[in-house]
Write a protein that holds these residues in place. Structure first.
Motif, mmCIF file in Angstrom:
data_model
loop_
_atom_site.group_PDB
_atom_site.id
_atom_site.type_symbol
_atom_site.label_atom_id
_atom_site.label_comp_id
_atom_site.label_asym_id
_atom_site.label_seq_id
_atom_site.Cartn_x
_atom_site.Cartn_y
_atom_site.Cartn_z
ATOM 1 N N VAL A 35 0.826 -1.212 0.000
ATOM 2 C CA VAL A 35 0.000 0.000 0.000
ATOM 3 C C VAL A 35 0.861 1.263 0.000
ATOM 4 O O VAL A 35 0.358 2.359 0.162
ATOM 5 C CB VAL A 35 -0.957 0.056 1.212
ATOM 6 C CG1 VAL A 35 -1.969 -1.067 1.145
ATOM 7 C CG2 VAL A 35 -0.199 0.013 2.511
ATOM 8 N N PHE A 36 2.153 1.090 -0.193
ATOM 9 C CA PHE A 36 3.032 2.261 -0.156
ATOM 10 C C PHE A 36 3.253 2.847 -1.548
ATOM 11 O O PHE A 36 3.004 2.195 -2.552
ATOM 12 C CB PHE A 36 4.374 1.879 0.454
ATOM 13 C CG PHE A 36 4.259 1.375 1.865
ATOM 14 C CD1 PHE A 36 3.443 2.016 2.773
ATOM 15 C CD2 PHE A 36 4.956 0.254 2.272
ATOM 16 C CE1 PHE A 36 3.321 1.564 4.078
ATOM 17 C CE2 PHE A 36 4.837 -0.206 3.576
ATOM 18 C CZ PHE A 36 4.022 0.450 4.477
ATOM 19 N N TYR A 37 3.745 4.085 -1.554
ATOM 20 C CA TYR A 37 4.137 4.702 -2.822
ATOM 21 C C TYR A 37 5.434 4.041 -3.271
ATOM 22 O O TYR A 37 6.455 4.164 -2.605
ATOM 23 C CB TYR A 37 4.348 6.209 -2.642
ATOM 24 C CG TYR A 37 3.108 6.948 -2.220
ATOM 25 C CD1 TYR A 37 2.179 7.371 -3.163
ATOM 26 C CD2 TYR A 37 2.849 7.220 -0.881
ATOM 27 C CE1 TYR A 37 1.032 8.054 -2.785
ATOM 28 C CE2 TYR A 37 1.706 7.895 -0.495
ATOM 29 C CZ TYR A 37 0.802 8.310 -1.447
ATOM 30 O OH TYR A 37 -0.322 8.978 -1.065
ATOM 31 N N GLU A 38 5.364 3.374 -4.396
ATOM 32 C CA GLU A 38 6.508 2.543 -4.782
ATOM 33 C C GLU A 38 7.747 3.334 -5.168
ATOM 34 O O GLU A 38 8.856 2.817 -5.119
ATOM 35 C CB GLU A 38 6.108 1.612 -5.923
ATOM 36 C CG GLU A 38 5.170 0.526 -5.419
ATOM 37 C CD GLU A 38 4.748 -0.435 -6.498
ATOM 38 O OE1 GLU A 38 4.667 0.000 -7.664
ATOM 39 O OE2 GLU A 38 4.501 -1.602 -6.175
ATOM 40 N N ASN A 39 7.548 4.593 -5.543
ATOM 41 C CA ASN A 39 8.713 5.387 -5.953
ATOM 42 C C ASN A 39 9.458 6.003 -4.779
ATOM 43 O O ASN A 39 10.469 6.661 -4.961
ATOM 44 C CB ASN A 39 8.284 6.505 -6.908
ATOM 45 C CG ASN A 39 7.945 5.942 -8.259
ATOM 46 O OD1 ASN A 39 8.569 4.968 -8.697
ATOM 47 N ND2 ASN A 39 6.947 6.511 -8.894
ATOM 48 N N LEU A 40 8.925 5.794 -3.588
ATOM 49 C CA LEU A 40 9.579 6.367 -2.416
ATOM 50 C C LEU A 40 10.442 5.318 -1.725
ATOM 51 O O LEU A 40 10.282 4.117 -1.939
ATOM 52 C CB LEU A 40 8.541 6.883 -1.424
ATOM 53 C CG LEU A 40 7.596 7.977 -1.901
ATOM 54 C CD1 LEU A 40 6.748 8.453 -0.736
ATOM 55 C CD2 LEU A 40 8.366 9.155 -2.492
ATOM 56 N N THR A 41 11.357 5.799 -0.885
ATOM 57 C CA THR A 41 12.118 4.880 -0.042
ATOM 58 C C THR A 41 11.349 4.704 1.261
ATOM 59 O O THR A 41 10.394 5.446 1.539
ATOM 60 C CB THR A 41 13.505 5.448 0.280
ATOM 61 O OG1 THR A 41 13.309 6.630 1.068
ATOM 62 C CG2 THR A 41 14.263 5.791 -0.981
ATOM 63 N N LEU A 42 11.784 3.739 2.055
ATOM 64 C CA LEU A 42 11.127 3.503 3.341
ATOM 65 C C LEU A 42 11.204 4.746 4.224
ATOM 66 O O LEU A 42 10.247 5.101 4.919
ATOM 67 C CB LEU A 42 11.782 2.302 4.038
ATOM 68 C CG LEU A 42 11.128 1.811 5.314
ATOM 69 C CD1 LEU A 42 9.671 1.460 5.085
ATOM 70 C CD2 LEU A 42 11.877 0.612 5.873
#
Lengths: 202, 293, 125
Positions: free
Chosen positions: B86-93
């Motif tokens: 469910v995270f924004y895939e282009n971002l890092t953790l």
């Protein structure tokens, strides 16, 4: 709420970094500020929509402590933040490159065009999908090209002339009226989007 | 005992699927395992509990509060894990944390980093490069870093290797130590539940079949094995579901004691697994359908 | 406190815990007043659910082997001597009844049985 708007900016950070130099290049090339404003604002705003279109992202946003009203509102406010950002950049660019202050009427023109676009595009995107808007735009653009080539070869000149005439009006009341109309339109669009999104099945 | 989640006569129909009159509650301070086959309404139920869907009829209340009035308050106190990224895939953790952190009043950065370290997650790699297991660990990290009173997890052990699944159960055991936290998690790896679940909630075909203390399941249910000759129209009614073989039958009873009284020593009774219960319930319903067509 | 549970046993897990703690109390391995681990701790150590240890503790409490103090935990009860005696007497009675039954089945008379009992009693000492 503030966090949601901040999130909009964080997500677009990279796009903004690429856009800024490009915007300056365009300005330097002497392309009209209005044209630059519109073609930078609209993709930026629609991009922020398409990033979040994946259903799993909607799952995330709705599971965090936000209401759906806030999620929609932050999109509108975010769009205005982006628009102001672009407007500011254009003004500064003009000041640096040409040493002139950008006409407020031009800025108002950009603002109203973008707001008008948002008013229609957002409820549409909430109801359907933003890619349809993009498709619609592509079709419009092709039509525009056809019209230029086949029917009215001087459409570009006519448009430019039209804009020039509009800008040459000195009636402040007229501008205030247009602005008011756009604001009212945006407001209704905003309410409509909230309605649509609240009923959406995730 | 206090209920953290309460569903009362919840009905929801959409996409040709229906939840019918579902009522159950989840007790504070305990782990409730949520089981059922695919497409029987588990995800829908979880979405109703998270207010991602609203019931057509009936009520959902969390911490005794209603979503209509206290949506943000309720969600502040929930940690969620979904079985998808469910995270924004282009971002890092790390960037993802920056987005989520300011949202929660009780966000605990030290706790966040302790999980990141424990799970060996890279902070500065894009989430799109994460494997399914790593995404799950990242989700768990986010869910566990804001001292949520209620953790709702949809298939948290799927995509995890057996070693980490065991570690996760240890982590959950640790969380449960103060008795203030509640965990509701769905899974189809029912073996995980043996080690942690206090209550089992079972749904099938959009209906709530039971919510029971784990140990009462083995008191009530039993696998019965015997000769086919023992079965007739009457005795078959005794069972939830029956499988007949050449050399005998195997069936599930929901009334262990009564079955024992009826059949005495002519049958063997065994402890059922949760999978047995799911399997025979499915069979039983099929049989029911067959006999009515 | 040592507890070993078997997942394959027919006996329910809470029963296994109950029996083992009870035995340790009766044999004084767990002395009166000794603190038991909290239910949640024990559940974690054994890798089982809290409700299972809770059930075992409740049974132990019901039968008087342990008692709980809210906010402090569970402790081994002072074993009531009379209670233990009474319980033992009951067990002896049951065992003797079984012996009598068996005797009757194969026709052993009371004097003969008494003799056997006396002999066994003496031998054992």
């Amino acid at each position: 709420m503030l966090n949601l708007i901040r999130k909009e900016i964080v997500l677009q950070k990279k796009t903004l970094m690429i856009m800024l130099p490009l915007l300056f290049v365009f300005l330097f090339e002497g392309i009209s500020s209005i044209w630059i404003g519109v073609i930078f604002c609209i993709p930026l705003i629609m991009q922020s929509f398409s990033i979040e279109e994946r259903s799993s992202i909607q799952l995330l946003l709705n599971s965090l402590p936000y209401t759906r009203k806030e999620i929609v509102s932050s999109k509108y406010l975010g769009a205005f933040v982006f628009t102001f950002f672009i407007l500011t950049t254009i003004s500064i660019g003009n000041l640096i490159i040409y040493g002139e202050i950008t006409q407020w009427k031009q800025l108002l023109f950009i603002f109203c065009s973008v707001a008008l676009f948002i008013s229609f595009a957002f409820p549409f995107s909430y109801q359907f999908k933003s890619q349809y808007i993009m498709t619609a735009f592509a079709i419009l653009f092709v039509l525009y090209l056809i019209v230029i080539n086949k029917f009215i070869s001087n459409l570009n000149d006519r448009l430019r002339e039209g804009v020039r005439i509009v800008l040459s009006y000195d009636n402040t009341l007229l501008y205030a009226g247009v602005l008011l109309t756009v604001v009212v339109l945006s407001f209704f669009s905003w309410m409509l989007s909230i309605r649509i999104y609240s009923r959406k099945v995730l | 005992m206090e209920n953290v989640i309460e569903l009362r006569n919840v009905n929801k129909a959409f996409n040709g699927f229906e939840l019918k009159d579902v009522s159950f509650s989840v007790k504070k301070g305990f782990v409730t395992g949520f089981i059922g086959g695919n497409g029987v309404g588990k995800s829908t139920t979880i979405k109703l509990i998270m207010n991602l869907l609203q019931p057509d009829h009936g009520e959902v209340s969390i911490f005794g509060l209603d979503y209509k009035k206290h949506e943000k308050e309720i969600k502040q106190r929930i940690g969620f894990v979904f079985d998808q990224n469910v995270f924004y895939e282009n971002l890092t953790l790390l960037e993802m944390r920056n987005i989520i952190k300011p949202v929660y009043r009780k966000w605990d950065d030290a706790l966040f980093h302790s999980y990141v370290e424990r799970f060996k997650l890279p902070l500065k790699k894009k989430l799109s490069t994460f494997s399914k297991g790593m995404v799950m660990k990242a989700s768990l990290t986010m869910a566990l870093s804001h001292h949520a009173e209620l953790s709702i997890m949809d298939e948290p052990t799927s995509g995890l290797d057996p070693i980490f699944r065991r570690e996760l159960l240890d982590i959950l055991h640790d969380l449960m130590q103060n008795g203030e936290r509640t965990i509701f998690f769905s899974t189809h790896i029912t073996a995980d539940l043996d080690r942690i679940a206090d209550y089992i909630t079972f749904i099938h075909n959009g209906r709530h079949i039971f919510t029971k203390e784990f140990y009462t399941i083995e008191e009530d249910y039993a696998i019965v094995k015997g000769e086919v000759g023992l079965l007739d129209r009457d005795t078959e009614k005794e069972f939830v579901g029956i499988r007949k073989f050449n050399h005998g039958f195997e069936a599930l009873t929901a009334y262990k004691q009564r079955t024992q009284n009826i059949f005495g020593d002519t049958v063997i009774l065994e402890k059922p697994t949760l999978e047995d219960i799911m399997l025979y319930t499915q069979k039983g319903i099929n049989r029911y359908v067959e006999s009515h067509t | 406190m040592q507890i070993i549970i078997s997942n394959t046993s027919k006996e329910p897990i809470y029963e296994q815990i109950y029996v083992q703690i009870k035995k340790q109390v009766l044999t004084n391995e767990l002395q009166a007043g000794a603190a038991l681990p909290s239910m949640r701790e024990l559940a974690k150590d054994l890798g089982i659910s809290v409700i299972t240890t809770k059930r075992a503790y409740e049974e132990l409490e019901k039968t008087g082997f342990i008692y709980s103090v809210v906010g402090k935990g569970s402790f081994v009860s002072e074993q009531n001597k009379e209670m233990i005696l009474e319980r033992k007497m009951k067990v002896i009675e049951e065992q003797l009844m079984a012996a009598i039954q068996n005797s009757k089945e194969i026709g052993i008379e009371l004097p003969e049985l008494k003799e056997l009992l006396t002999m066994l009693y003496m031998e054992d000492v």
